[in-house]
Design a protein around this motif. Structure first.
Motif, PDB file in Angstrom:
ATOM      1  N   MET A   1      38.170  24.946  37.470  1.00  0.00           N
ATOM      2  CA  MET A   1      38.570  23.685  38.089  1.00  0.00           C
ATOM      3  C   MET A   1      39.304  22.759  37.113  1.00  0.00           C
ATOM      4  O   MET A   1      40.329  22.167  37.480  1.00  0.00           O
ATOM      5  CB  MET A   1      37.335  22.987  38.670  1.00  0.00           C
ATOM      6  CG  MET A   1      36.730  23.690  39.880  1.00  0.00           C
ATOM      7  SD  MET A   1      37.892  23.839  41.252  1.00  0.00           S
ATOM      8  CE  MET A   1      38.091  22.113  41.697  1.00  0.00           C
ATOM      9  N   PRO A   2      38.820  22.605  35.864  1.00  0.00           N
ATOM     10  CA  PRO A   2      39.597  21.783  34.916  1.00  0.00           C
ATOM     11  C   PRO A   2      41.005  22.330  34.690  1.00  0.00           C
ATOM     12  O   PRO A   2      41.965  21.559  34.585  1.00  0.00           O
ATOM     13  CB  PRO A   2      38.764  21.836  33.627  1.00  0.00           C
ATOM     14  CG  PRO A   2      37.380  22.098  34.091  1.00  0.00           C
ATOM     15  CD  PRO A   2      37.524  23.008  35.269  1.00  0.00           C
ATOM     16  N   ALA A   3      41.143  23.667  34.621  1.00  0.00           N
ATOM     17  CA  ALA A   3      42.469  24.251  34.418  1.00  0.00           C
ATOM     18  C   ALA A   3      43.374  23.979  35.617  1.00  0.00           C
ATOM     19  O   ALA A   3      44.560  23.645  35.455  1.00  0.00           O
ATOM     20  CB  ALA A   3      42.338  25.762  34.191  1.00  0.00           C
ATOM     21  N   LEU A   4      42.826  24.112  36.833  1.00  0.00           N
ATOM     22  CA  LEU A   4      43.616  23.825  38.024  1.00  0.00           C
ATOM     23  C   LEU A   4      44.036  22.362  38.064  1.00  0.00           C
ATOM     24  O   LEU A   4      45.175  22.029  38.413  1.00  0.00           O
ATOM     25  CB  LEU A   4      42.804  24.167  39.282  1.00  0.00           C
ATOM     26  CG  LEU A   4      42.604  25.661  39.573  1.00  0.00           C
ATOM     27  CD1 LEU A   4      41.646  25.839  40.750  1.00  0.00           C
ATOM     28  CD2 LEU A   4      43.922  26.332  39.888  1.00  0.00           C
ATOM     29  N   LEU A   5      43.120  21.466  37.713  1.00  0.00           N
ATOM     30  CA  LEU A   5      43.425  20.040  37.703  1.00  0.00           C
ATOM     31  C   LEU A   5      44.513  19.722  36.684  1.00  0.00           C
ATOM     32  O   LEU A   5      45.467  18.984  36.974  1.00  0.00           O
ATOM     33  CB  LEU A   5      42.156  19.240  37.404  1.00  0.00           C
ATOM     34  CG  LEU A   5      42.315  17.716  37.309  1.00  0.00           C
ATOM     35  CD1 LEU A   5      42.837  17.151  38.621  1.00  0.00           C
ATOM     36  CD2 LEU A   5      41.000  17.060  36.929  1.00  0.00           C
ATOM     37  N   ALA A   6      44.379  20.297  35.478  1.00  0.00           N
ATOM     38  CA  ALA A   6      45.379  20.039  34.437  1.00  0.00           C
ATOM     39  C   ALA A   6      46.743  20.574  34.852  1.00  0.00           C
ATOM     40  O   ALA A   6      47.777  19.904  34.683  1.00  0.00           O
ATOM     41  CB  ALA A   6      44.930  20.676  33.114  1.00  0.00           C
ATOM     42  N   GLY A   7      46.781  21.781  35.422  1.00  0.00           N
ATOM     43  CA  GLY A   7      48.054  22.349  35.868  1.00  0.00           C
ATOM     44  C   GLY A   7      48.705  21.528  36.966  1.00  0.00           C
ATOM     45  O   GLY A   7      49.919  21.318  36.969  1.00  0.00           O
ATOM     46  N   THR A   8      47.878  21.041  37.910  1.00  0.00           N
ATOM     47  CA  THR A   8      48.408  20.217  38.996  1.00  0.00           C
ATOM     48  C   THR A   8      48.987  18.914  38.461  1.00  0.00           C
ATOM     49  O   THR A   8      50.063  18.466  38.885  1.00  0.00           O
ATOM     50  CB  THR A   8      47.300  19.918  40.022  1.00  0.00           C
ATOM     51  OG1 THR A   8      46.795  21.153  40.533  1.00  0.00           O
ATOM     52  CG2 THR A   8      47.832  19.089  41.169  1.00  0.00           C
ATOM     53  N   LEU A   9      48.288  18.286  37.523  1.00  0.00           N
ATOM     54  CA  LEU A   9      48.773  17.026  36.939  1.00  0.00           C
ATOM     55  C   LEU A   9      50.081  17.245  36.182  1.00  0.00           C
ATOM     56  O   LEU A   9      51.008  16.426  36.273  1.00  0.00           O
ATOM     57  CB  LEU A   9      47.706  16.434  36.020  1.00  0.00           C
ATOM     58  CG  LEU A   9      46.459  15.877  36.717  1.00  0.00           C
ATOM     59  CD1 LEU A   9      45.430  15.429  35.685  1.00  0.00           C
ATOM     60  CD2 LEU A   9      46.832  14.707  37.619  1.00  0.00           C
ATOM     61  N   LEU A  10      50.169  18.344  35.434  1.00  0.00           N
ATOM     62  CA  LEU A  10      51.405  18.633  34.698  1.00  0.00           C
ATOM     63  C   LEU A  10      52.565  18.871  35.659  1.00  0.00           C
ATOM     64  O   LEU A  10      53.677  18.367  35.453  1.00  0.00           O
ATOM     65  CB  LEU A  10      51.203  19.857  33.801  1.00  0.00           C
ATOM     66  CG  LEU A  10      50.359  19.650  32.542  1.00  0.00           C
ATOM     67  CD1 LEU A  10      50.117  20.982  31.839  1.00  0.00           C
ATOM     68  CD2 LEU A  10      51.045  18.669  31.595  1.00  0.00           C
ATOM     69  N   ASN A  11      52.312  19.641  36.718  1.00  0.00           N
ATOM     70  CA  ASN A  11      53.373  19.942  37.685  1.00  0.00           C
ATOM     71  C   ASN A  11      53.838  18.667  38.387  1.00  0.00           C
ATOM     72  O   ASN A  11      55.042  18.393  38.483  1.00  0.00           O
ATOM     73  CB  ASN A  11      52.854  20.958  38.696  1.00  0.00           C
ATOM     74  CG  ASN A  11      53.911  21.314  39.732  1.00  0.00           C
ATOM     75  OD1 ASN A  11      54.936  21.907  39.418  1.00  0.00           O
ATOM     76  ND2 ASN A  11      53.670  20.942  40.973  1.00  0.00           N
ATOM     77  N   ALA A  12      52.882  17.878  38.884  1.00  0.00           N
ATOM     78  CA  ALA A  12      53.240  16.641  39.583  1.00  0.00           C
ATOM     79  C   ALA A  12      53.921  15.656  38.642  1.00  0.00           C
ATOM     80  O   ALA A  12      54.896  14.987  39.016  1.00  0.00           O
ATOM     81  CB  ALA A  12      51.987  16.012  40.196  1.00  0.00           C
ATOM     82  N   GLY A  13      53.416  15.582  37.399  1.00  0.00           N
ATOM     83  CA  GLY A  13      54.011  14.663  36.439  1.00  0.00           C
ATOM     84  C   GLY A  13      55.438  15.028  36.093  1.00  0.00           C
ATOM     85  O   GLY A  13      56.320  14.155  36.000  1.00  0.00           O
ATOM     86  N   ALA A  14      55.710  16.327  35.928  1.00  0.00           N
ATOM     87  CA  ALA A  14      57.061  16.777  35.597  1.00  0.00           C
ATOM     88  C   ALA A  14      58.040  16.431  36.714  1.00  0.00           C
ATOM     89  O   ALA A  14      59.139  15.915  36.454  1.00  0.00           O
ATOM     90  CB  ALA A  14      57.061  18.280  35.327  1.00  0.00           C
ATOM     91  N   TRP A  15      57.650  16.687  37.961  1.00  0.00           N
ATOM     92  CA  TRP A  15      58.552  16.402  39.078  1.00  0.00           C
ATOM     93  C   TRP A  15      58.713  14.899  39.300  1.00  0.00           C
ATOM     94  O   TRP A  15      59.776  14.430  39.709  1.00  0.00           O
ATOM     95  CB  TRP A  15      58.038  17.070  40.358  1.00  0.00           C
ATOM     96  CG  TRP A  15      58.355  18.521  40.375  1.00  0.00           C
ATOM     97  CD1 TRP A  15      57.530  19.546  40.023  1.00  0.00           C
ATOM     98  CD2 TRP A  15      59.607  19.115  40.700  1.00  0.00           C
ATOM     99  NE1 TRP A  15      58.186  20.738  40.117  1.00  0.00           N
ATOM    100  CE2 TRP A  15      59.465  20.515  40.543  1.00  0.00           C
ATOM    101  CE3 TRP A  15      60.831  18.616  41.124  1.00  0.00           C
ATOM    102  CZ2 TRP A  15      60.501  21.409  40.790  1.00  0.00           C
ATOM    103  CZ3 TRP A  15      61.861  19.507  41.379  1.00  0.00           C
ATOM    104  CH2 TRP A  15      61.703  20.875  41.204  1.00  0.00           C
TER     105      TRP A  15
END
Length: 244
Positions: A1-15
């Motif tokens: 779950m922490p990895a999924l959360l971090a990946g989602t934040l990075l993806n959303a932040g980049a876009w």
């Protein structure tokens, strides 16, 4: 779950940064390749999972039914795990299907799905209102787990054909339940006709449950073997390897 959360934040932040610095027109221009890349990645992951499952089946399946009869208490555990895994595989496959529809500019299935999600977010027919959303997520996973138990304990031995066909046949039961109970309870009407999308919601529920049933039928025997005591499972795997 922490990895999924971090990946989602990075993806959303980049876009978000791209949209702020370069403007929405650039985001729209990049959406096409991004969608294609998402489709290819999802398809590769799904094919890899199916291939891995199939290879494990070849080694572990000989004599699995004898193991199920010898350790009946483990069948419920195996069924619950198979139900969760089948739900995951079904969700992955649906993601691929919806992305394909998006690629070919056929948005009716996704629109019907979003309208159903909006009904869930309204908490139609519940006392929770908008707070029903997290409960619905839990119920979605719980349904996949619970449907697997009657399949393993009752239906699997009575149905005929290969494992995947048994799962497909059993999937008609949760499909009809969704058509006549779940969708009306959400406010979508029988067969989802209240969404104004014709039979698309009903067809979507049929495809969803057929994917679930096929995955359930394929993975349940593997998890029966996996839930045996370690010594017996190891000896059976060695025997299966020699037979292969």
């Amino acid at each position: 779950m922490p990895a999924l959360l971090a990946g989602t934040l990075l993806n959303a932040g980049a876009w978000t940064i791209v949209g702020i610095t370069l403007g929405p027109s650039v985001v729209m221009l990049l959406e096409g390749p991004r969608l294609t890349a998402r489709l290819l990645l999802s398809a590769v992951l799904l094919v890899g999972l199916v291939y891995l499952t199939w290879q494990i089946r070849r080694r572990a399946l000989p004599g699995w039914r004898a193991a199920a009869n010898l350790w009946p208490s483990r069948r419920v555990e195996a069924a619950a795990q198979a139900g969760l895994l089948a739900t995951l595989e079904m969700t992955m496959a649906l993601g691929v299907v919806l992305t394909v529809f998006e690629e070919i500019r056929l948005d009716l299935p996704e629109r019907a799905l979003l309208e159903t999600a909006a009904l869930v977010s309204d908490g139609h027919g519940t006392l929770l209102g908008a707070a029903f959303v997290p409960v619905a997520g839990v119920l979605f996973c719980l349904a996949g787990l619970l449907w697997a138990i009657p399949y393993a304990m009752w239906a699997e031995q009575r149905l005929r054909g290969p494992d995947w066909l048994r799962g497909l046949t059993f999937a008609l039961l949760p499909t009809v339940t969704s058509w006549l109970v779940v969708l009306p309870a959400l406010g979508a009407g029988p067969l989802g006709l209240g969404l104004g999308a014709g039979l698309v919601p009903a067809a979507g529920e049929l495809v969803r449950h057929l994917l679930y049933g096929a995955a359930l039928g394929l993975v349940y025997p593997l998890l029966v073997v996996a839930r045996q005591p370690v010594s017996r499972a190891s000896s059976q795997l060695r025997l299966a390897t020699r037979v292969a």
